[in-house]
Design an enzyme around this catalytic site. Structure first.
Site, short mmCIF file in Angstrom:
data_model
loop_
_atom_site.label_atom_id
_atom_site.label_comp_id
_atom_site.label_asym_id
_atom_site.label_seq_id
_atom_site.Cartn_x
_atom_site.Cartn_y
_atom_site.Cartn_z
N HIS A 86 0.85 -1.20 0.00
CA HIS A 86 0.00 0.00 0.00
C HIS A 86 0.88 1.24 0.00
O HIS A 86 1.85 1.33 0.76
CB HIS A 86 -0.90 -0.01 1.25
CG HIS A 86 -1.62 1.30 1.48
ND1 HIS A 86 -1.30 2.16 2.51
CD2 HIS A 86 -2.64 1.87 0.81
CE1 HIS A 86 -2.10 3.21 2.48
NE2 HIS A 86 -2.93 3.05 1.45
N HIS B 3 2.96 10.90 -5.34
CA HIS B 3 3.00 11.24 -3.92
C HIS B 3 1.62 10.97 -3.32
O HIS B 3 0.68 10.61 -4.03
CB HIS B 3 3.43 12.70 -3.70
CG HIS B 3 2.35 13.71 -3.92
ND1 HIS B 3 1.88 14.54 -2.93
CD2 HIS B 3 1.63 14.02 -5.02
CE1 HIS B 3 0.93 15.33 -3.40
NE2 HIS B 3 0.77 15.03 -4.68
#
Length: 1024
Positions: free
Chosen positions: A327, A371
């Site tokens: 993740h 990001h």
């Protein structure tokens, strides 16, 4: 090129030494000599100009050290921990300095540790940089090519040498008796001083009496480490002799170690490899030292050596495998403040992960970036991420990599993403040659070898083929938090963005540090909700003060009006709104259950009924998605199609598992499901993946940068198949269905009985969080064994405490467990230090049940060089008292042919319904009766029950929480909140009880038992 050169040099001694290879070897030796002499380099750090330090390679060539340093002994980097060495100005710290600040040929970066920390160095000339880069790559290549036995021997020798050096306080290369006594305390040895002095004098054989050099210390250490348990074991098979012949060794391997095809040649090879005495080697016998070395070698470790390679069937559909998944792969720390690094993709792919996540956003100059949106995490270029994935995807194995794209970009930058994917990955994206033969079936990992699957949104079929773009529903983890809670660049009252960000970083960093001070084995002891609450309160107070001071200043200067709002000023409003929504949700669910009787499709939950967000998607990116189309729960229809991946957060997955476990399992037999952490886990903590594995969820995405219990479970699960990232699900999860929360979920299948004898421990250190460090008290260890799997299998048991002995404690205790589904069960060995006010974690090792090997085995604790447990393992196959074939001969046939698949699956909408079908609660529940037998003797442990209170098996906390309330009585929680395993009904025997004892017990029927309980309560009330 340097790595290939180093690898070639490393193999010189094992092949024909040509002049070229000899020259290379001499060059590497020159590098080693220069590195060991030391080189002055500038250590570049963020926010500073750099520090001049002397860097050198230690004499054993196992670590890099530097001086001066305030860290003293800790100022080192172990070669084993180095991930890679990059040449030039490639790291983030180098990029922060101007282009012409340093000569790139004098710069290099060492990436090391689990979080890929960087050591950025600048030499005075290019020659020195090349010397260090070549030398380090040579050392790394040598370590990677070692076999397990050579590595075990090397680490042992290094540990002994390091122990000697740390004990040598004055650095004269000699240990006196006082330094030996201090070392004994550090190693948790509690021997009489007279005994220590006697061994000291026996080892002190040179002219320099009263001190031990390293060779003498090695003899002293061997005398101190003599294993009584192994010596008695050797005597039992050697007819009371102090050695084993080849025939006696073969008998031991066959009878105790359960080894097949043991040949005389194999036994002679063991003797030649492990025996230290040349005389014994000539006579082909194995003495106690050789036997000890063999028993501590990888050949006698607890896990099956065959499982280090891929051994499972890799030709089944993709949905039949658990897939190692990451993740927010790019993050190196928490979810709000940490650095994004392309190197994190290299690290997780090398670690066996096969599904990585890429969050794509619009960047400057038309270049998409990666990001974590709405946070203060740093940005990296998408192109760099793609190149890193391409470079490292198939180094360890060739099984497919799934690229989970979270798309937040404009159409223009989406086209750029598609362009980069095609240019960089090339044929790896071409799936035209992959054929399954059945269009309703996903291809297998074998079919997809060397391929990269793009997981993302796909344009609907209703859209014309000539349409270059279209709208699709937006479903991603970033939108889990409401808009008011996202960190946005809004600031006012004259406060600069830098001031606000600095304040946020300071406050959150302190809170995250506090969150890490907790019991490593209790992931729920600190909740991120508490963190958010504290953050919200602090922000309100501190930012208000900041704004007030700015406002006063502005008033004095001219009374400028302030604009904007505080960065997170709406947290309170969000939480109140969430509570109100929850109440409304509950009310609407009640109304739904009244309007839709059982058996009819209930209305959609409140959350799914809200207006759906959409995002524009370009055709070029959509066309790259083939077998992994991301869909929302409300979009799934059981039309027989394949290639859909359902992604949802742990909170929604929890709801699905809790209410419709069997239906969820059926869905996972044909499609893929991805479960990711809640957005509230801003500290990058991990949720418990076991309940989702129990219903067949393939892609359980975890934060790989966070160490701890959950990642240890994940590593153990995927280590069972060569750590290739794919583990075959049990047959029962691929065909048919069962209730994972039942007291006997698979009555037709045999169960496994694990009889585990905890014999002894070796070199157990002091707890890592000990306040006094090595000067702390000698530990009082005990061992806890935990079974993790189906809820019915989850339990713990433990040994007694051994006082004042961490060096060679002896328990000689047997623990017994029953496992209903061994294919998914994990066995966790934990060592604790008993303390009057609690217990301190010492170490752990987690192993898949199917990887356990019977016989006498050593369990090496992870991350600790010498620390181990010595155990004996027996695994039996058992059956329940009643066979379902007798009660219902057609049960097994129906079960394995998947007769339950005839139930219609109408998408996954039913998974989120809070009105389960009638009788579901009754089916999952079972009668709870009072146990009348099998209670264990109380032992003195930190977690032992109070005097007079019966001790019972404790279930796995997270698994117990996943149970429906109807099957878990509310009064089974103790004061600490630990859920205790309820006593089972007559259909299933208690775990940890042998079959013969169970069958000999006369069990009362439920009705009689209830009457007995009522009578007992009456008697108690009368006495009171």
């Amino acid at each position: 090129m340097a790595l290939l050169l180093a690898s070639e040099v490393y193999h010189v001694l094992g092949s024909v030494a040509t002049p070229e290879k000899v020259e290379l070897a001499q060059m590497v030796e020159r590098c080693m000599s220069v590195m060991q002499s030391g080189t002055q380099m500038v250590k570049l750090k963020s926010g500073t100009k750099g520090l001049v330090r002397l860097f050198y390679l230690d004499e054993h060539r196992t670590c890099i050290r530097w001086r001066p340093s305030r860290k003293s002994e800790k100022a080192k980097i172990v070669i084993d921990s180095i991930y890679k060495v990059s040449e030039g100005r490639q790291s983030e710290i180098f990029h922060r300095h101007a282009e012409g600040s340093f000569d790139p040929s004098c710069c290099f970066t060492i990436y090391h540790g689990n979080h890929l920390e960087t050591l950025d160095l600048i030499t005075s000339n290019p020659e020195e940089a090349r010397t260090w880069i070549t030398g380090l790559k040579y050392l790394m290549a040598g370590i990677s090519d070692e076999d397990s036995l050579a590595k075990r021997q090397r680490t042992h020798n290094h540990w002994v040498k390091q122990t000697f050096e740390e004990a040598d306080k004055n650095g004269d290369g000699l240990l006196n008796i006082e330094e030996i006594h201090q070392l004994m305390h550090k190693l948790n040895v509690n021997l009489p001083r007279r005994k220590v002095r006697q061994m000291f004098q026996e080892a002190d054989t040179d002219e320099n009496q009263g001190t031990l050099n390293f060779e003498e210390f090695s003899v002293f250490y061997k005398m101190m480490s003599l294993r009584r348990d192994l010596y008695l074991l050797l005597l039992s098979y050697s007819d009371k002799k102090d050695h084993l012949t080849a025939e006696e060794l073969a008998q031991f391997l066959k009878v105790e170690q359960k080894m097949n095809n043991v040949t005389p040649e194999y036994c002679l090879d063991i003797i030649q490899k492990f025996e230290v005495s040349e005389e014994n080697k000539k006579q082909n016998v194995l003495g106690i030292e050789g036997f000890t070395s063999f028993m501590r070698s990888p050949a006698c470790e607890v896990s099956n050596p065959l499982h280090r390679e891929v051994h499972q069937d890799m030709e089944q559909p993709l949905c039949h495998y658990f897939i190692a998944s990451s993740h927010n792969t790019y993050l190196s720390g928490d979810q709000l403040l940490s650095q994004s690094r392309a190197e994190m993709y290299a690290r997780v792919l090398q670690a066996g992960c096969r599904c990585v996540e890429v969050d794509c956003w619009d960047g400057a100059d038309g270049e998409p970036v990666v990001h974590h949106g709405y946070t203060l995490t740093s940005k990296i270029l998408f192109r760099d991420v793609a190149e890193t994935i391409n470079k490292y995807a198939f180094i360890k194995n060739e099984f497919p990599v799934i690229l989970s794209i979270e798309n937040h970009c404009s159409i223009q930058q989406q086209k750029k993403i598609a362009q980069y994917l095609k240019e960089i990955f090339g044929d790896k994206l071409d799936l035209s040659s992959v054929s399954t033969g059945d269009p309703r079936q996903l291809p297998s990992p074998q079919d997809l070898k060397g391929k990269i699957l793009v997981k993302g949104k796909k344009l609907p079929c209703s859209l014309g083929a000539d349409a270059e773009e279209g709208e699709v529903s937006e479903e991603d983890s970033a939108d889990e938090i409401e808009d008011d809670c996202k960190l946005k660049p809004c600031f006012g009252n004259g406060a600069t963005q830098h001031q606000v960000e600095s304040f946020i970083r300071t406050k959150l960093e302190s809170l995250l540090k506090e969150s890490q001070i907790r019991d490593k084995e209790d992931p729920d002891s600190f909740t991120v909700r508490a963190l958010l609450k504290a953050t919200h309160q602090s922000f309100n107070v501190n930012l208000k003060q900041l704004e007030d001071s700015k406002q006063n200043l502005d008033t004095k200067e001219g009374g400028k009006k302030s604009h904007g709002r505080s960065l997170m000023g709406n947290f309170g409003k969000h939480k109140r709104a969430a509570k109100a929504a929850a109440k409304a949700h509950g009310a609407s669910d009640d109304e739904d259950s009244q309007q839709h009787p059982p058996g009819k499709e209930p209305g959609q939950p409140h959350r799914l009924a809200r207006r759906r967000k959409t995002v524009k998607l370009c055709r070029a990116l959509s066309d790259l998605v083939v077998y992994t189309n991301s869909v929302a729960a409300q979009d799934i229809v059981d039309d027989g199609s394949t290639g859909n991946v359902l992604s949802f957060s742990e909170t929604r997955a929890h709801q699905a598992v809790q209410q419709k476990a069997e239906q969820f399992m059926l869905y996972n037999q044909r499609q893929l499901t991805r479960v990711y952490p809640s957005a509230y886990r801003i500290d990058s903590s991990n949720f418990n993946p076991v309940p989702y594995w129990n219903v067949g969820c393939q892609l359980v995405a975890l934060n790989y940068q966070s160490e701890g219990r959950v990642m240890q479970l994940n590593e153990a699960k995927f280590r069972v198949n060569g750590n290739c990232g794919y583990v075959l699900k049990p047959q029962q999860m691929c065909k048919g269905t069962f209730n994972p929360y039942s007291a006997d979920p698979l009555p037709a299948s045999p169960k496994k009985q694990l009889i585990l004898k905890i014999i002894s421990g070796q070199q157990l250190p002091k707890p890592p969080d000990s306040m006094l460090g090595d000067r702390g008290e000698i530990i009082d260890p005990f061992v806890e064994v935990e079974i993790i799997g189906l809820p019915v299998d989850c339990c713990k048991d433990q040994t007694r405490v051994v006082d004042d002995n961490g060096f060679n404690p002896v328990w000689e205790e047997t623990l017994t467990f029953t496992i209903h589904m061994p294919e998914i069960a994990l066995v966790r060995f934990l060592v604790w230090d008993h303390d009057p006010i609690g217990r301190d974690f010492v170490g752990q090792r987690t192993v898949a049940f199917n990887s356990l090997v019977p016989g006498y085995r050593h369990v090496y604790l992870e991350g600790l060089t010498e620390a181990s447990l010595f155990v004996h393992i027996i695994i039996n196959e058992t059956y329940g008292k009643w066979s379902p074939l007798i009660l219902n001969p057609s049960y097994t046939i129906m079960h394995f042919l998947g007769a339950t698949k005839s139930k219609q699956l109408i998408g996954l909408r039913g998974l989120f319904s809070k009105a389960p079908k009638a009788g579901a609660a009754e089916a999952s529940g079972h009668h709870v009766r009072k146990r009348s037998i099998g209670e264990r003797i109380l032992r003195r442990t930190a977690s032992a029950p109070a005097k007079g209170r019966k001790k019972s098996k404790m279930g796995f906390l997270e698994a117990a929480e996943m149970k429906d309330s109807t099957s878990e009585p509310t009064d089974l929680k103790d004061k600490e909140g630990v859920v205790r395993r309820p006593n089972r009904s007559w259909q299933a025997r208690p775990a940890s009880m042998p079959v013969d004892r169970f069958l000999m017990v006369e069990l009362p029927c439920p009705a009689e038992d209830t009457a007995q309980e009522a009578k007992a309560e009456e008697n108690t009330s009368v006495q009171m």
